[in-house]
Scaffold this motif. Structure first.
Motif, PDB file in Angstrom:
ATOM      1  N   GLY A 289       0.826  -1.212   0.000  1.00  0.00           N
ATOM      2  CA  GLY A 289       0.000   0.000   0.000  1.00  0.00           C
ATOM      3  C   GLY A 289       0.849   1.247   0.000  1.00  0.00           C
ATOM      4  O   GLY A 289       0.604   2.199  -0.734  1.00  0.00           O
ATOM      5  N   LYS A 290       1.888   1.283   0.812  1.00  0.00           N
ATOM      6  CA  LYS A 290       2.798   2.424   0.846  1.00  0.00           C
ATOM      7  C   LYS A 290       3.550   2.526  -0.465  1.00  0.00           C
ATOM      8  O   LYS A 290       3.787   3.614  -0.967  1.00  0.00           O
ATOM      9  CB  LYS A 290       3.765   2.304   2.017  1.00  0.00           C
ATOM     10  N   SER A 291       3.917   1.387  -1.010  1.00  0.00           N
ATOM     11  CA  SER A 291       4.642   1.375  -2.269  1.00  0.00           C
ATOM     12  C   SER A 291       3.777   1.976  -3.378  1.00  0.00           C
ATOM     13  O   SER A 291       4.260   2.760  -4.186  1.00  0.00           O
ATOM     14  CB  SER A 291       5.048  -0.050  -2.616  1.00  0.00           C
ATOM     15  N   GLN A 292       2.504   1.628  -3.404  1.00  0.00           N
ATOM     16  CA  GLN A 292       1.592   2.174  -4.408  1.00  0.00           C
ATOM     17  C   GLN A 292       1.438   3.681  -4.221  1.00  0.00           C
ATOM     18  O   GLN A 292       1.452   4.434  -5.186  1.00  0.00           O
ATOM     19  CB  GLN A 292       0.214   1.490  -4.346  1.00  0.00           C
ATOM     20  N   ALA A 293       1.323   4.112  -2.979  1.00  0.00           N
ATOM     21  CA  ALA A 293       1.207   5.549  -2.704  1.00  0.00           C
ATOM     22  C   ALA A 293       2.462   6.272  -3.182  1.00  0.00           C
ATOM     23  O   ALA A 293       2.371   7.362  -3.755  1.00  0.00           O
ATOM     24  CB  ALA A 293       0.976   5.783  -1.216  1.00  0.00           C
ATOM     25  N   ASN A 294       3.618   5.664  -2.969  1.00  0.00           N
ATOM     26  CA  ASN A 294       4.868   6.275  -3.440  1.00  0.00           C
ATOM     27  C   ASN A 294       4.912   6.337  -4.962  1.00  0.00           C
ATOM     28  O   ASN A 294       5.364   7.326  -5.532  1.00  0.00           O
ATOM     29  CB  ASN A 294       6.080   5.508  -2.908  1.00  0.00           C
ATOM     30  N   ARG A 295       4.429   5.280  -5.628  1.00  0.00           N
ATOM     31  CA  ARG A 295       4.395   5.275  -7.092  1.00  0.00           C
ATOM     32  C   ARG A 295       3.442   6.345  -7.605  1.00  0.00           C
ATOM     33  O   ARG A 295       3.739   7.037  -8.581  1.00  0.00           O
ATOM     34  CB  ARG A 295       4.000   3.899  -7.621  1.00  0.00           C
ATOM     35  N   ASP A 296       2.287   6.492  -6.938  1.00  0.00           N
ATOM     36  CA  ASP A 296       1.322   7.523  -7.332  1.00  0.00           C
ATOM     37  C   ASP A 296       1.923   8.912  -7.181  1.00  0.00           C
ATOM     38  O   ASP A 296       1.783   9.756  -8.069  1.00  0.00           O
ATOM     39  CB  ASP A 296       0.038   7.420  -6.496  1.00  0.00           C
ATOM     40  N   SER A 297       2.598   9.142  -6.072  1.00  0.00           N
ATOM     41  CA  SER A 297       3.245  10.441  -5.843  1.00  0.00           C
ATOM     42  C   SER A 297       4.319  10.698  -6.884  1.00  0.00           C
ATOM     43  O   SER A 297       4.414  11.806  -7.425  1.00  0.00           O
ATOM     44  CB  SER A 297       3.867  10.497  -4.452  1.00  0.00           C
ATOM     45  N   LEU A 298       5.108   9.700  -7.173  1.00  0.00           N
ATOM     46  CA  LEU A 298       6.171   9.837  -8.161  1.00  0.00           C
ATOM     47  C   LEU A 298       5.578  10.169  -9.531  1.00  0.00           C
ATOM     48  O   LEU A 298       6.052  11.086 -10.218  1.00  0.00           O
ATOM     49  CB  LEU A 298       7.008   8.558  -8.235  1.00  0.00           C
ATOM     50  N   TYR A 299       4.529   9.458  -9.921  1.00  0.00           N
ATOM     51  CA  TYR A 299       3.885   9.693 -11.214  1.00  0.00           C
ATOM     52  C   TYR A 299       3.293  11.105 -11.261  1.00  0.00           C
ATOM     53  O   TYR A 299       3.415  11.810 -12.266  1.00  0.00           O
ATOM     54  CB  TYR A 299       2.815   8.635 -11.480  1.00  0.00           C
ATOM     55  N   PHE A 300       2.678  11.541 -10.159  1.00  0.00           N
ATOM     56  CA  PHE A 300       2.114  12.887 -10.061  1.00  0.00           C
ATOM     57  C   PHE A 300       3.198  13.926 -10.336  1.00  0.00           C
ATOM     58  O   PHE A 300       3.021  14.833 -11.156  1.00  0.00           O
ATOM     59  CB  PHE A 300       1.499  13.088  -8.670  1.00  0.00           C
ATOM     60  N   PHE A 301       4.343  13.785  -9.680  1.00  0.00           N
ATOM     61  CA  PHE A 301       5.415  14.760  -9.852  1.00  0.00           C
ATOM     62  C   PHE A 301       6.089  14.651 -11.215  1.00  0.00           C
ATOM     63  O   PHE A 301       6.578  15.647 -11.754  1.00  0.00           O
ATOM     64  CB  PHE A 301       6.410  14.685  -8.696  1.00  0.00           C
ATOM     65  N   GLN A 302       6.087  13.461 -11.812  1.00  0.00           N
ATOM     66  CA  GLN A 302       6.605  13.316 -13.176  1.00  0.00           C
ATOM     67  C   GLN A 302       5.701  14.065 -14.162  1.00  0.00           C
ATOM     68  O   GLN A 302       6.188  14.738 -15.076  1.00  0.00           O
ATOM     69  CB  GLN A 302       6.714  11.845 -13.569  1.00  0.00           C
ATOM     70  N   LEU A 303       4.386  13.935 -13.967  1.00  0.00           N
ATOM     71  CA  LEU A 303       3.445  14.667 -14.818  1.00  0.00           C
ATOM     72  C   LEU A 303       3.636  16.177 -14.661  1.00  0.00           C
ATOM     73  O   LEU A 303       3.646  16.913 -15.656  1.00  0.00           O
ATOM     74  CB  LEU A 303       1.997  14.287 -14.484  1.00  0.00           C
ATOM     75  N   LEU A 304       3.784  16.622 -13.416  1.00  0.00           N
ATOM     76  CA  LEU A 304       4.003  18.051 -13.185  1.00  0.00           C
ATOM     77  C   LEU A 304       5.271  18.530 -13.878  1.00  0.00           C
ATOM     78  O   LEU A 304       5.280  19.609 -14.486  1.00  0.00           O
ATOM     79  CB  LEU A 304       4.111  18.346 -11.687  1.00  0.00           C
TER      80      LEU A 304
END
Length: 133
Positions: free
Chosen positions: A18-33
Motif C-alpha cells: 500500500g505504501k509502495s503504491q502511494a509512493n508510485r502515485d506520488s512519483l507519477y504525479f510529480f513526473q506529470l508536473l
C-alpha cells in the motif's frame, strides 16, 4: 503458530504494498508536473493543459489534494488559459485553486496568490470590456 506467522507476514506485505503504491502515485504525479512545467516553460500552453489536468485528476483520485503542488497545478492550468487569452477558463481554474487552497492551512500562500491573480484578471476583464459568461 504457523498460521499466525503467515497472517503477520501477509499483513506486513499488504501494508508495504500500500505504501509502495502511494509512493508510485506520488512519483507519477510529480513526473506529470515536471512534464507539464517543461511544456509551459517552452510556451506550449495548449500542450501543457492536458498534462496538468492529468496530474490534478490523479491527485483527486488518489486523495492527494492536500499536496501543495495539487493546488499549484490548478493555478498553472489557469496560467495556461490566461496566456492563451481564454480568460473565462483561466478564471474557472484560478477560482478552483482558491477553493482548494482554503481547505488546507499550509496552502495559505497559494490562497493569497489565487486571490491576487483573480483580482488582476477581474481588472483586465473590466478594462478591456471582455465578454464574460
Amino acid at each position: 503458530m504457523k498460521r499466525f506467522i503467515f497472517l503477520l507476514v501477509t499483513a506486513v506485505l499488504l501494508v508495504a504494498s500500500g505504501k509502495s503504491q502511494a509512493n508510485r502515485d506520488s512519483l507519477y504525479f510529480f513526473q506529470l508536473l515536471d512534464q507539464a512545467e517543461n511544456l509551459y516553460s517552452a510556451k506550449k500552453y495548449e500542450a501543457a493543459i492536458p498534462v496538468y489536468k492529468m496530474a490534478y485528476e490523479l491527485a483527486e483520485q488518489k486523495k492527494m489534494l492536500n499536496y501543495y503542488a495539487a493546488t499549484n497545478c490548478l493555478l498553472a492550468i489557469g496560467d495556461c488559459y490566461y496566456n492563451s487569452e481564454d480568460y473565462p477558463k483561466a478564471h474557472e481554474y484560478y477560482y478552483t485553486a482558491l477553493l482548494n487552497a482554503r481547505n488546507y492551512p499550509h496552502h495559505a500562500k497559494l490562497k493569497n496568490t489565487a486571490l491576487r491573480i483573480l483580482n488582476q484578471l477581474h481588472q483586465l476583464i473590466q478594462q478591456k470590456d471582455i465578454a464574460f459568461p
